[in-house]
Scaffold this motif. Structure first.
Motif, mmCIF file in Angstrom:
data_model
loop_
_atom_site.group_PDB
_atom_site.id
_atom_site.type_symbol
_atom_site.label_atom_id
_atom_site.label_comp_id
_atom_site.label_asym_id
_atom_site.label_seq_id
_atom_site.Cartn_x
_atom_site.Cartn_y
_atom_site.Cartn_z
ATOM 1 N N ASP A 9 89.188 63.910 27.843
ATOM 2 C CA ASP A 9 88.256 62.882 27.360
ATOM 3 C C ASP A 9 87.134 63.515 26.536
ATOM 4 O OD1 ASP A 9 89.608 60.754 28.428
ATOM 5 O OD2 ASP A 9 88.368 60.617 30.246
ATOM 6 N N ALA A 10 86.657 64.675 26.973
ATOM 7 C CA ALA A 10 85.593 65.355 26.237
ATOM 8 C C ALA A 10 86.086 65.771 24.860
ATOM 9 C CB ALA A 10 85.103 66.567 27.020
ATOM 10 N N ILE A 11 87.360 66.215 24.776
ATOM 11 C CA ILE A 11 87.914 66.622 23.484
ATOM 12 C C ILE A 11 88.117 65.414 22.585
ATOM 13 C CG2 ILE A 11 89.952 67.606 22.368
ATOM 14 C CD1 ILE A 11 90.205 69.451 24.837
ATOM 15 N N VAL A 12 88.676 64.352 23.146
ATOM 16 C CA VAL A 12 88.956 63.150 22.364
ATOM 17 C C VAL A 12 87.664 62.482 21.904
ATOM 18 C CG1 VAL A 12 89.966 60.838 22.472
ATOM 19 C CG2 VAL A 12 91.195 62.778 23.453
ATOM 20 N N MET A 13 86.676 62.469 22.751
ATOM 21 C CA MET A 13 85.419 61.786 22.436
ATOM 22 C C MET A 13 84.449 62.669 21.652
ATOM 23 S SD MET A 13 86.095 58.888 23.614
ATOM 24 C CE MET A 13 84.592 57.982 23.655
ATOM 25 N N ALA A 14 84.809 63.937 21.403
ATOM 26 C CA ALA A 14 83.919 64.842 20.671
ATOM 27 C C ALA A 14 83.630 64.316 19.277
ATOM 28 C CB ALA A 14 84.535 66.238 20.600
ATOM 29 N N ASP A 15 84.639 63.767 18.615
ATOM 30 C CA ASP A 15 84.446 63.228 17.261
ATOM 31 C C ASP A 15 83.376 62.134 17.260
ATOM 32 O OD1 ASP A 15 84.965 62.796 14.513
ATOM 33 O OD2 ASP A 15 86.243 61.082 15.047
ATOM 34 N N GLU A 16 83.468 61.239 18.210
ATOM 35 C CA GLU A 16 82.493 60.146 18.283
ATOM 36 C C GLU A 16 81.094 60.674 18.624
ATOM 37 O OE1 GLU A 16 81.781 56.202 20.964
ATOM 38 O OE2 GLU A 16 83.843 56.676 20.401
ATOM 39 N N ARG A 17 81.031 61.642 19.527
ATOM 40 C CA ARG A 17 79.740 62.209 19.910
ATOM 41 C C ARG A 17 79.095 62.928 18.726
ATOM 42 N NH1 ARG A 17 80.498 66.725 23.544
ATOM 43 N NH2 ARG A 17 79.830 68.032 21.856
ATOM 44 N N PHE A 18 79.889 63.755 18.008
ATOM 45 C CA PHE A 18 79.344 64.480 16.861
ATOM 46 C C PHE A 18 78.949 63.529 15.738
ATOM 47 C CE2 PHE A 18 81.940 68.249 18.427
ATOM 48 C CZ PHE A 18 80.844 68.838 19.014
ATOM 49 N N HIS A 19 79.714 62.469 15.580
ATOM 50 C CA HIS A 19 79.368 61.466 14.566
ATOM 51 C C HIS A 19 78.012 60.828 14.895
ATOM 52 C CE1 HIS A 19 79.883 58.290 11.607
ATOM 53 N NE2 HIS A 19 79.545 57.418 12.555
ATOM 54 N N GLY A 20 77.804 60.476 16.144
ATOM 55 C CA GLY A 20 76.526 59.880 16.571
ATOM 56 C C GLY A 20 75.363 60.837 16.412
ATOM 57 N N GLU A 21 75.575 62.101 16.809
ATOM 58 C CA GLU A 21 74.513 63.099 16.691
ATOM 59 C C GLU A 21 74.184 63.373 15.219
ATOM 60 O OE1 GLU A 21 75.725 66.580 18.818
ATOM 61 O OE2 GLU A 21 75.637 65.580 20.772
ATOM 62 N N GLY A 22 75.228 63.491 14.398
ATOM 63 C CA GLY A 22 75.020 63.731 12.965
ATOM 64 C C GLY A 22 74.298 62.577 12.301
ATOM 65 N N TYR A 23 74.662 61.358 12.692
ATOM 66 C CA TYR A 23 73.993 60.186 12.130
ATOM 67 C C TYR A 23 72.510 60.196 12.498
ATOM 68 C CZ TYR A 23 72.539 55.382 11.416
ATOM 69 O OH TYR A 23 71.849 54.272 11.023
#
Length: 96
Positions: A9-23
């Protein structure tokens, strides 16, 4: 098994987390730079408008003098601010 599921789950959700942090980081940086750029644009635009208004004021004083037949030097400059020679900032008289 639950531990391995959390890892995936951490690997799959990393994209969403990084997208939120980058935004969020981009939004904060953009807001800061936007204020600086907006302030610079406002200063420049305000100086242009002030210069144009000063030009119109000069025409108004000149026409008032012509229409009322100002005969003396005192009459010509009545109502205008007394500025010492060289009292300009950026070519705009009266700015300190």
């Amino acid at each position: 098994m639950a531990g391995s599921q959390d890892m995936f789950d951490a690997i799959v959700m990393a994209d969403e987390r990084f997208h939120g942090e980058g935004y969020q980081e981009g939004y904060e940086e953009g807001s800061s730079l936007g204020l600086i750029e907006g302030r610079q644009h406002g200063t420049l635009h305000g100086a242009r408008i002030g210069s144009e208004i000063g030009c119109y004021q000069g025409f108004a004083f000149a026409w008032r003098c012509l229409l009322h037949g100002c005969a003396t030097e005192k009459d010509r400059f009545e109502g205008q601010p007394d500025l010492p020679p060289g009292d300009t900032v950026g070519g705009l008289p009266g700015w300190k």
